[in-house]
Design an enzyme around this catalytic site. Structure first.
Site, PDB file in Angstrom:
ATOM      1  CG  HIS A  67      -2.610   3.181   0.958  1.00 12.82           C
ATOM      2  ND1 HIS A  67      -2.413   4.299   1.400  1.00 12.82           N
ATOM      3  CD2 HIS A  67      -3.712   3.137   0.703  1.00 12.82           C
ATOM      4  CE1 HIS A  67      -3.155   5.175   1.145  1.00 12.82           C
ATOM      5  NE2 HIS A  67      -4.139   4.315   0.844  1.00 12.82           N
ATOM      6  CD  GLU A  68      -5.896  -0.291  -1.041  1.00 18.42           C
ATOM      7  OE1 GLU A  68      -6.561  -0.322  -0.429  1.00 18.42           O
ATOM      8  OE2 GLU A  68      -5.680   1.587  -1.076  1.00 18.42           O
ATOM      9  CG  HIS A  71      -7.497   1.621   3.642  1.00 22.39           C
ATOM     10  ND1 HIS A  71      -7.522   2.640   4.213  1.00 22.39           N
ATOM     11  CD2 HIS A  71      -6.645   2.065   2.735  1.00 22.39           C
ATOM     12  CE1 HIS A  71      -7.039   3.911   3.540  1.00 22.39           C
ATOM     13  NE2 HIS A  71      -6.806   3.280   2.169  1.00 22.39           N
TER      14      HIS A  71
HETATM   15 ZN   LIG Z   1      -6.556   4.392   0.681  1.00 19.38          ZN
END
Ligand SMILES: [Zn+2]
Length: 376
Positions: A67-68, A71
């Site tokens: 998830h990170e 980003h």
């Molecule tokens: Zn996030």
């Protein structure tokens, strides 16, 4: 914002760090996975249950990392360099070196996180579904559970409170509508604090209803969100104020210099006790050869101070974080946060001309606020 973090590796040039607080949470998550496995699949051996719990925890934190990374990679693709990814508590944080250049970038970088968690949920769900007849039942069941966990992660991150992804989406929308990143950040941060307090209130309600564990969790997550919203806003505000400011504007200049052959006792009496600095450059024939810090002096037993010389206890310049006088402060801020010494030396032509500590930064901000005159 947090305690110290361990560096654990690099992915695509991005440093991955693990916060201290994470170790406790990793144990808690593994343990709760273990209890769940034991409860659902009683026939499993202890070794099997522990193994499955560890696998589930690894997949959970792997999901958070992916998830990170989503980003971070989108951020890099939009030309915004990423400093690092830190895993802590239930999630992670991706720190960028600079602000998004516009609401469009901000939207893309924020939305890709929950989207990735959603995709991961789908993938876990598919594997669990396909594996239902092939994989052992506990394994397929655990994979299905991870699908739900990722869906929950996507959902929680979409809550519109800064610094959660949903808060960033809110911020990009207000930014787009008003054209002001400052106002957008303030509103999104207030929303984050409001959501945090709501969670705390929910936690208290749970507690009153007799659900101890659920209540503590809710209150804890809420309180954490309130703090995070406040801290991220302050940091953004700071970065905003420091735009266009150079190191020499902030540094403590006109430094007094300590001769290397002074005793530590004289250094304490004539410098540390007399002036409000935690460190002084040590100069020999007009050249800076090191830095004497109060922390370094304190490590020497007091009764030896009158016999020992500055030269033997100073820190060599090479070990210090150094910037040029015209270095931009938003970059220096990152170095100040990274460095363990909590200090950046400003060096020109091999000579230390200034020192920047968090205290100097606070003083500068106070002056700036006074001069600026506006209430903020
Ligand atoms: Zn996030």
């Amino acid at each position: 914002m947090f305690g110290t973090a361990w560096r654990v590796g690099r992915i695509a040039g991005i440093e991955i760090r693990i916060d201290n607080s994470w170790a406790v949470i990793a144990l808690l998550v593994t343990y709760s996975m273990y209890l769940r496995v034991l409860f659902l699949y009683g026939s499993l051996s202890t070794v099997g249950a522990v193994g499955l719990a560890i696998l589930a925890a690894v997949l959970f934190f792997g999901s958070v990392l992916v998830h990170e990374l989503a980003h971070a990679l989108v951020s890099q693709a939009r030309g915004i360099r990423v400093q690092d990814i830190t895993l802590f508590l239930f999630g992670g944080a991706t720190r960028a070196r600079v602000e998004s250049s516009g609401p469009g970038d901000e939207f893309l970088i924020a939305v890709v996180g929950p989207l990735t968690s959603g995709i991961l949920a789908g993938l876990f769900g598919i594997v669990a579904g396909l594996g239902r007849d092939v994989l052992p039942r506990p394994l397929a069941g655990t994979l299905g559970y991870l699908a739900w966990v990722n869906l929950l992660l996507a959902g929680f991150n979409l809550v519109p409170g800064f610094p959660l992804d949903g808060g960033r989406l809110l911020r990009s929308a207000i930014w787009k509508a008003t054209g002001s990143i400052g106002r957008a950040t303030r509103i999104a941060s207030l929303a984050g604090q409001a959501v945090g307090w709501l969670l705390v209130a929910g936690g208290v309600a749970y507690l009153l209803a007799g659900n101890l564990a659920g209540g503590i969790w809710f209150a804890f997550i809420g309180w954490f969100l309130v703090q995070a919203a406040r801290a991220s806003y302050q940091e953004l505000q700071l970065r905003h104020m420091l735009r266009g400011v150079e190191a020499e504007d902030v540094m403590a200049g006109n430094l007094l210099r300590i001769p290397p052959d002074l005793t530590l006792q004289d250094a304490v009496d004539d410098y540390f006790m007399r002036y409000d600095h935690g460190a002084f450059p040590v100069d020999e024939q007009g050249r800076t050869i090191g830095l004497l810090t109060l922390r370094g002096v304190r490590r020497v037993p007091r009764e030896q101070w009158s016999a020992r010389r500055v030269r033997d206890f100073m820190v060599p310049l090479g070990d210090q974080v150094v910037v040029a006088p015209d270095a931009r402060m938003d970059g220096v801020l990152g170095k100040l946060e990274d460095g363990e010494a909590g200090r950046v030396l400003v060096v020109q032509d091999g000579e230390v001309v200034g020192i920047i500590t968090p205290t100097d930064l606070t003083r500068w901000l106070r002056r700036w606020r006074t001069v600026d005159g506006r209430a903020r």
